[in-house]
Write a protein that holds these residues in place. Structure first.
Motif, PDB file in Angstrom:
ATOM      1  N   ALA A  74       0.166   0.342   2.268  1.00  0.00           N
ATOM      2  CA  ALA A  74       0.041   0.104   0.829  1.00  0.00           C
ATOM      3  C   ALA A  74       1.379  -0.321   0.229  1.00  0.00           C
ATOM      4  O   ALA A  74       1.447  -1.254  -0.574  1.00  0.00           O
ATOM      5  CB  ALA A  74      -0.479   1.357   0.130  1.00  0.00           C
ATOM      6  N   PHE A  75       2.471   0.341   0.617  1.00  0.00           N
ATOM      7  CA  PHE A  75       3.786  -0.041   0.107  1.00  0.00           C
ATOM      8  C   PHE A  75       4.150  -1.456   0.543  1.00  0.00           C
ATOM      9  O   PHE A  75       4.637  -2.254  -0.254  1.00  0.00           O
ATOM     10  CB  PHE A  75       4.856   0.955   0.553  1.00  0.00           C
ATOM     11  N   ARG A  76       3.920  -1.773   1.813  1.00  0.00           N
ATOM     12  CA  ARG A  76       4.230  -3.131   2.288  1.00  0.00           C
ATOM     13  C   ARG A  76       3.432  -4.185   1.537  1.00  0.00           C
ATOM     14  O   ARG A  76       3.970  -5.185   1.079  1.00  0.00           O
ATOM     15  CB  ARG A  76       3.943  -3.241   3.784  1.00  0.00           C
ATOM     16  N   GLU A  77       2.134  -3.964   1.441  1.00  0.00           N
ATOM     17  CA  GLU A  77       1.263  -4.950   0.800  1.00  0.00           C
ATOM     18  C   GLU A  77       1.618  -5.152  -0.668  1.00  0.00           C
ATOM     19  O   GLU A  77       1.534  -6.259  -1.181  1.00  0.00           O
ATOM     20  CB  GLU A  77      -0.201  -4.545   0.934  1.00  0.00           C
ATOM     21  N   SER A  78       2.002  -4.082  -1.353  1.00  0.00           N
ATOM     22  CA  SER A  78       2.292  -4.212  -2.783  1.00  0.00           C
ATOM     23  C   SER A  78       3.596  -4.956  -3.044  1.00  0.00           C
ATOM     24  O   SER A  78       3.754  -5.569  -4.096  1.00  0.00           O
ATOM     25  CB  SER A  78       2.326  -2.840  -3.460  1.00  0.00           C
ATOM     26  N   MET A  79       4.528  -4.931  -2.080  1.00  0.00           N
ATOM     27  CA  MET A  79       5.846  -5.532  -2.308  1.00  0.00           C
ATOM     28  C   MET A  79       6.074  -6.838  -1.561  1.00  0.00           C
ATOM     29  O   MET A  79       6.833  -7.673  -2.019  1.00  0.00           O
ATOM     30  CB  MET A  79       6.936  -4.536  -1.910  1.00  0.00           C
ATOM     31  N   THR A  82       3.855 -12.173  -2.569  1.00  0.00           N
ATOM     32  CA  THR A  82       3.713 -12.042  -4.019  1.00  0.00           C
ATOM     33  C   THR A  82       3.391 -10.583  -4.324  1.00  0.00           C
ATOM     34  O   THR A  82       2.404 -10.054  -3.821  1.00  0.00           O
ATOM     35  CB  THR A  82       2.572 -12.942  -4.532  1.00  0.00           C
ATOM     36  N   PRO A  83       4.226  -9.904  -5.127  1.00  0.00           N
ATOM     37  CA  PRO A  83       3.937  -8.499  -5.432  1.00  0.00           C
ATOM     38  C   PRO A  83       2.595  -8.355  -6.157  1.00  0.00           C
ATOM     39  O   PRO A  83       2.135  -9.276  -6.824  1.00  0.00           O
ATOM     40  CB  PRO A  83       5.093  -8.094  -6.362  1.00  0.00           C
ATOM     41  N   GLY A  84       1.999  -7.195  -6.011  1.00  0.00           N
ATOM     42  CA  GLY A  84       0.735  -6.948  -6.681  1.00  0.00           C
ATOM     43  C   GLY A  84       0.212  -5.560  -6.390  1.00  0.00           C
ATOM     44  O   GLY A  84       0.787  -4.802  -5.615  1.00  0.00           O
ATOM     45  N   PRO A  85      -0.912  -5.207  -7.004  1.00  0.00           N
ATOM     46  CA  PRO A  85      -1.466  -3.864  -6.857  1.00  0.00           C
ATOM     47  C   PRO A  85      -2.270  -3.684  -5.574  1.00  0.00           C
ATOM     48  O   PRO A  85      -2.796  -4.645  -5.009  1.00  0.00           O
ATOM     49  CB  PRO A  85      -2.370  -3.735  -8.083  1.00  0.00           C
ATOM     50  N   VAL A  86      -2.344  -2.440  -5.132  1.00  0.00           N
ATOM     51  CA  VAL A  86      -3.193  -2.042  -4.007  1.00  0.00           C
ATOM     52  C   VAL A  86      -3.949  -0.778  -4.424  1.00  0.00           C
ATOM     53  O   VAL A  86      -3.530  -0.058  -5.327  1.00  0.00           O
ATOM     54  CB  VAL A  86      -2.399  -1.796  -2.705  1.00  0.00           C
ATOM     55  N   TYR A  87      -5.054  -0.517  -3.747  1.00  0.00           N
ATOM     56  CA  TYR A  87      -5.860   0.656  -4.055  1.00  0.00           C
ATOM     57  C   TYR A  87      -6.205   1.406  -2.779  1.00  0.00           C
ATOM     58  O   TYR A  87      -6.655   0.812  -1.803  1.00  0.00           O
ATOM     59  CB  TYR A  87      -7.157   0.258  -4.771  1.00  0.00           C
ATOM     60  N   LEU A  88      -5.981   2.714  -2.795  1.00  0.00           N
ATOM     61  CA  LEU A  88      -6.383   3.589  -1.697  1.00  0.00           C
ATOM     62  C   LEU A  88      -7.386   4.609  -2.219  1.00  0.00           C
ATOM     63  O   LEU A  88      -7.130   5.296  -3.208  1.00  0.00           O
ATOM     64  CB  LEU A  88      -5.175   4.313  -1.103  1.00  0.00           C
ATOM     65  N   PHE A 107       6.278   7.478   9.252  1.00  0.00           N
ATOM     66  CA  PHE A 107       7.030   6.241   9.303  1.00  0.00           C
ATOM     67  C   PHE A 107       8.395   6.539   8.693  1.00  0.00           C
ATOM     68  O   PHE A 107       8.470   7.092   7.596  1.00  0.00           O
ATOM     69  CB  PHE A 107       6.321   5.136   8.512  1.00  0.00           C
ATOM     70  N   ALA A 108       9.468   6.204   9.396  1.00  0.00           N
ATOM     71  CA  ALA A 108      10.812   6.530   8.927  1.00  0.00           C
ATOM     72  C   ALA A 108      11.087   5.893   7.564  1.00  0.00           C
ATOM     73  O   ALA A 108      11.668   6.499   6.694  1.00  0.00           O
ATOM     74  CB  ALA A 108      11.856   6.087   9.944  1.00  0.00           C
ATOM     75  N   TYR A 109      10.653   4.670   7.402  1.00  0.00           N
ATOM     76  CA  TYR A 109      10.840   3.956   6.143  1.00  0.00           C
ATOM     77  C   TYR A 109       9.966   2.712   6.169  1.00  0.00           C
ATOM     78  O   TYR A 109       9.487   2.310   7.224  1.00  0.00           O
ATOM     79  CB  TYR A 109      12.307   3.556   5.929  1.00  0.00           C
ATOM     80  N   VAL A 110       9.790   2.139   5.022  1.00  0.00           N
ATOM     81  CA  VAL A 110       9.107   0.848   4.937  1.00  0.00           C
ATOM     82  C   VAL A 110      10.207  -0.205   4.956  1.00  0.00           C
ATOM     83  O   VAL A 110      11.161  -0.136   4.192  1.00  0.00           O
ATOM     84  CB  VAL A 110       8.253   0.749   3.655  1.00  0.00           C
ATOM     85  N   GLU A 111      10.079  -1.154   5.847  1.00  0.00           N
ATOM     86  CA  GLU A 111      11.113  -2.162   6.031  1.00  0.00           C
ATOM     87  C   GLU A 111      11.434  -2.878   4.727  1.00  0.00           C
ATOM     88  O   GLU A 111      10.603  -2.983   3.833  1.00  0.00           O
ATOM     89  CB  GLU A 111      10.676  -3.207   7.077  1.00  0.00           C
ATOM     90  N   ASP A 112      12.666  -3.387   4.645  1.00  0.00           N
ATOM     91  CA  ASP A 112      13.066  -4.156   3.470  1.00  0.00           C
ATOM     92  C   ASP A 112      12.151  -5.358   3.297  1.00  0.00           C
ATOM     93  O   ASP A 112      11.606  -5.893   4.268  1.00  0.00           O
ATOM     94  CB  ASP A 112      14.509  -4.651   3.617  1.00  0.00           C
ATOM     95  N   ILE A 113      12.031  -5.783   2.067  1.00  0.00           N
ATOM     96  CA  ILE A 113      11.207  -6.954   1.769  1.00  0.00           C
ATOM     97  C   ILE A 113      11.852  -8.167   2.419  1.00  0.00           C
ATOM     98  O   ILE A 113      13.052  -8.410   2.243  1.00  0.00           O
ATOM     99  CB  ILE A 113      11.097  -7.165   0.246  1.00  0.00           C
TER     100      ILE A 113
END
Length: 121
Positions: A74-79, A82-88, A107-113
């Motif tokens: 969800a964090f990856r997809e939202s950022m 093109t940024p945008g919303p996600v729903y879980l 997960f240690a972290y979400v990779e940089d954009i």
């Protein structure tokens, strides 16, 4: 974060606003227990279908051991892109389930954009 049924449907305006403005956003909605699908459970409605037109990604979390995967995605997809919303969608029995902390895969972290080639920095 919202409760199921009417609580989540009230959040659709926020999803639409984030979608139109290209803002990263993660909405976590409560839902009826998985074993109540299609039975008319308390405040049962297909929240995934309601969110679909206004999100980049949506998913129903089907088991407690998959929560870290869905949160990271969800964090990856939202950022990313093109940024945008996600729903879980989190069913009640997944939210209240117990899981041994020693078995939790994180997960240690979400990779940089990723930067685009046009980025001068």
């Amino acid at each position: 974060m919202s409760v199921s049924g009417p609580g989540m449907t009230n959040c659709i305006s926020g999803l639409a606003n984030a979608w139109a403005n290209k803002w990263p956003m993660i909405l976590i909605g409560g839902a009826h227990d998985l074993n109540q699908d299609g039975t008319g459970g308390f405040q049962e409605c297909d929240q995934l279908i309601g969110a679909q037109p206004f999100v980049k990604y949506y998913a129903k979390v089907s088991s407690i051991d998959r929560i870290p995967f869905y949160i990271a995605k969800a964090f990856r997809e939202s950022m990313y892109g093109t940024p945008g919303p996600v729903y879980l969608d989190f069913p009640g029995n997944v939210l209240t389930a117990m899981y041994p902390e020693s078995d939790l895969k994180t997960f240690a972290y979400v990779e940089d954009i990723p930067r685009t080639f046009a980025d001068p920095h």
